[in-house]
Design a protein around this motif. Structure first.
Motif, mmCIF file in Angstrom:
data_model
loop_
_atom_site.group_PDB
_atom_site.id
_atom_site.type_symbol
_atom_site.label_atom_id
_atom_site.label_comp_id
_atom_site.label_asym_id
_atom_site.label_seq_id
_atom_site.Cartn_x
_atom_site.Cartn_y
_atom_site.Cartn_z
ATOM 1 N N THR A 185 0.820 -1.218 0.000
ATOM 2 C CA THR A 185 0.000 0.000 0.000
ATOM 3 C C THR A 185 0.854 1.268 0.000
ATOM 4 O OG1 THR A 185 -0.145 0.036 2.428
ATOM 5 C CG2 THR A 185 -1.881 -1.158 1.225
ATOM 6 N N SER A 186 2.158 1.124 -0.125
ATOM 7 C CA SER A 186 3.078 2.277 -0.139
ATOM 8 C C SER A 186 2.837 3.197 1.059
ATOM 9 C CB SER A 186 2.941 3.066 -1.448
ATOM 10 O OG SER A 186 3.278 2.271 -2.554
ATOM 11 N N THR A 187 2.797 2.589 2.235
ATOM 12 C CA THR A 187 2.471 3.320 3.457
ATOM 13 C C THR A 187 3.610 3.266 4.455
ATOM 14 O OG1 THR A 187 0.109 2.825 3.200
ATOM 15 C CG2 THR A 187 0.869 3.447 5.402
ATOM 16 N N VAL A 188 4.076 4.431 4.891
ATOM 17 C CA VAL A 188 5.046 4.530 5.977
ATOM 18 C C VAL A 188 4.278 4.668 7.293
ATOM 19 C CG1 VAL A 188 6.729 6.078 7.062
ATOM 20 C CG2 VAL A 188 7.007 5.426 4.685
ATOM 21 N N ILE A 189 4.780 4.025 8.343
ATOM 22 C CA ILE A 189 4.159 4.078 9.669
ATOM 23 C C ILE A 189 5.178 4.637 10.651
ATOM 24 C CG2 ILE A 189 2.980 2.758 11.467
ATOM 25 C CD1 ILE A 189 2.531 0.588 9.234
ATOM 26 N N VAL A 190 4.871 5.806 11.206
ATOM 27 C CA VAL A 190 5.776 6.507 12.113
ATOM 28 C C VAL A 190 5.068 6.690 13.450
ATOM 29 C CG1 VAL A 190 7.261 8.520 12.429
ATOM 30 C CG2 VAL A 190 6.710 7.751 10.125
ATOM 31 N N THR A 191 5.817 6.565 14.533
ATOM 32 C CA THR A 191 5.219 6.623 15.865
ATOM 33 C C THR A 191 5.386 8.010 16.493
ATOM 34 O OG1 THR A 191 5.793 4.278 16.066
ATOM 35 C CG2 THR A 191 5.002 5.373 18.039
ATOM 36 N N ASP A 192 6.574 8.349 16.953
ATOM 37 C CA ASP A 192 6.806 9.641 17.601
ATOM 38 C C ASP A 192 7.794 10.535 16.851
ATOM 39 O OD1 ASP A 192 5.089 9.340 19.797
ATOM 40 O OD2 ASP A 192 6.559 8.135 20.870
ATOM 41 N N LEU A 193 8.477 10.012 15.860
ATOM 42 C CA LEU A 193 9.450 10.830 15.136
ATOM 43 C C LEU A 193 8.787 11.853 14.223
ATOM 44 C CD1 LEU A 193 12.211 8.189 14.366
ATOM 45 C CD2 LEU A 193 12.388 10.188 15.856
ATOM 46 N N MET A 194 7.524 11.677 13.923
ATOM 47 C CA MET A 194 6.705 12.693 13.259
ATOM 48 C C MET A 194 5.385 12.790 14.016
ATOM 49 S SD MET A 194 7.218 11.878 9.166
ATOM 50 C CE MET A 194 6.283 13.314 8.590
ATOM 51 N N GLN A 195 4.967 14.017 14.323
ATOM 52 C CA GLN A 195 3.669 14.249 14.952
ATOM 53 C C GLN A 195 2.963 15.376 14.207
ATOM 54 O OE1 GLN A 195 4.458 14.935 19.127
ATOM 55 N NE2 GLN A 195 4.894 12.779 19.515
ATOM 56 N N ASN A 196 1.633 15.346 14.212
ATOM 57 C CA ASN A 196 0.877 16.329 13.441
ATOM 58 C C ASN A 196 -0.449 16.611 14.137
ATOM 59 O OD1 ASN A 196 0.285 18.032 11.232
ATOM 60 N ND2 ASN A 196 -0.801 16.392 10.172
ATOM 61 N N PHE A 197 -0.354 17.123 15.383
ATOM 62 C CA PHE A 197 -1.558 17.464 16.123
ATOM 63 C C PHE A 197 -2.302 18.589 15.388
ATOM 64 C CE2 PHE A 197 0.356 14.754 18.899
ATOM 65 C CZ PHE A 197 0.147 14.907 20.269
ATOM 66 N N GLU A 198 -3.610 18.490 15.356
ATOM 67 C CA GLU A 198 -4.416 19.532 14.725
ATOM 68 C C GLU A 198 -4.813 20.573 15.772
ATOM 69 O OE1 GLU A 198 -7.151 18.025 11.464
ATOM 70 O OE2 GLU A 198 -6.923 16.247 12.741
ATOM 71 N N ALA A 199 -4.454 21.824 15.510
ATOM 72 C CA ALA A 199 -4.649 22.878 16.501
ATOM 73 C C ALA A 199 -6.097 22.996 16.940
ATOM 74 C CB ALA A 199 -4.146 24.210 15.947
ATOM 75 N N ASP A 200 -7.037 22.867 15.996
ATOM 76 C CA ASP A 200 -8.437 23.071 16.363
ATOM 77 C C ASP A 200 -9.027 21.907 17.150
ATOM 78 O OD1 ASP A 200 -8.603 21.225 14.333
ATOM 79 O OD2 ASP A 200 -10.017 22.373 13.098
ATOM 80 N N ARG A 201 -8.281 20.835 17.304
ATOM 81 C CA ARG A 201 -8.726 19.722 18.135
ATOM 82 C C ARG A 201 -8.205 19.834 19.573
ATOM 83 N NH1 ARG A 201 -11.000 15.152 15.741
ATOM 84 N NH2 ARG A 201 -11.115 15.240 13.463
ATOM 85 N N VAL A 202 -7.243 20.716 19.808
ATOM 86 C CA VAL A 202 -6.698 20.911 21.153
ATOM 87 C C VAL A 202 -7.620 21.883 21.878
ATOM 88 C CG1 VAL A 202 -4.723 21.629 22.511
ATOM 89 C CG2 VAL A 202 -4.364 20.513 20.299
#
Length: 247
Positions: A154-171
């Motif tokens: 599926t050409s999918t990379v799985i990253v745990t903590d080395l990349m994060q992308n919290f959405e500001a409007d969800r905080v």
């Protein structure tokens, strides 16, 4: 139940199909410590089916209901703790699936003394059990180790903590939002969180090697354990997220 600090992704604790033989499960929020503060953090498990058996990456909270939904997809055969922090629910899933193998970040096996079967340490080389479908690279940053995975079908990379992308409007809390932004976790400019990034400065060559490998895999999506996943502009997202180590 207390109000969430991070507005949750839906559905909760249910497999959501992304591609053939690939699912994610968005789990309950957890609190993690940063500079003496407890910050809200969404969780996400990745599920891959390999020859009818299931591979669980960073399992979220165990429940009988979720276990039954996964059993409908296949037998759980491999349970993966991909880094130094993501191991909390491994024992619960292993107890419910005693035939499954546990594959742990190499600094974790001493924490587990009651698993139903011996634990295997993750490394750069994928075990034979999943090597035909999943590649991996291990990033050892001294006090923190993470293994990044690539699902070739599926050409999918799985990253745990080395990349994060919290959405500001969800905080929910604006002060928390500012702290997360200052720490580098808020998207669209999210990257490695500051509690990992600062100690890793002496090991930036290893981060650069990981970024090069991720680009070489030419993924079409990135699944993150924390925050919004990426499904577009993938090379640009990788380059931006690791600019602190490659620039």
């Amino acid at each position: 139940m207390s109000s969430p600090g991070y507005r949750p992704y839906q559905p909760q604790s249910q497999p959501l199909r992304l591609d053939e033989n690939l699912w994610i499960v968005d789990g309950p929020e957890v609190g993690y410590r940063l500079a003496g503060l407890t910050l809200p953090c969404p969780t996400r498990m990745t599920v891959i089916r390999i020859g009818g058996a299931l591979w669980l990456h960073s399992p979220c909270d165990f429940s009988a209901a979720l276990a039954a939904q996964l059993a409908a997809l296949g037998e759980i055969r491999w349970i993966v703790a991909p880094n130094s922090f993501h191991y909390t629910h491994i024992a619960d899933w292993a107890a419910a699936n005693p035939r499954a193998e546990c594959h742990l970040s190499p600094d974790l096996p001493p924490r587990f003394t009651t698993l139903p079967s011996p634990a295997h340490a993750l490394g750069d080389a994928a075990p034979a059990a999943w090597a035909e479908e999943i590649d991996q690279i291990q990033v050892d940053l001294g006090g923190f180790i993470e293994t990044i995975f690539f699902h070739r079908p599926t050409s999918t990379v799985i990253v745990t903590d080395l990349m994060q992308n919290f959405e500001a409007d969800r905080v929910v809390n604006p002060i928390t939002r500012l702290i997360l932004r200052a720490g580098g976790s808020i998207g669209p400019g999210g990257k490695t969180s500051i509690d990992i990034r600062l100690p890793a400065r002496r090991h930036r060559d290893r981060v650069r090697a990981a970024a090069v490998q991720m680009l070489a895999w030419a993924p079409k999506r990135i699944i993150l354990s924390h925050g919004k996943c990426y499904d577009a502009n993938i090379p640009a997202e990788i380059n931006r997220a690791f600019r602190w180590a490659t620039g």
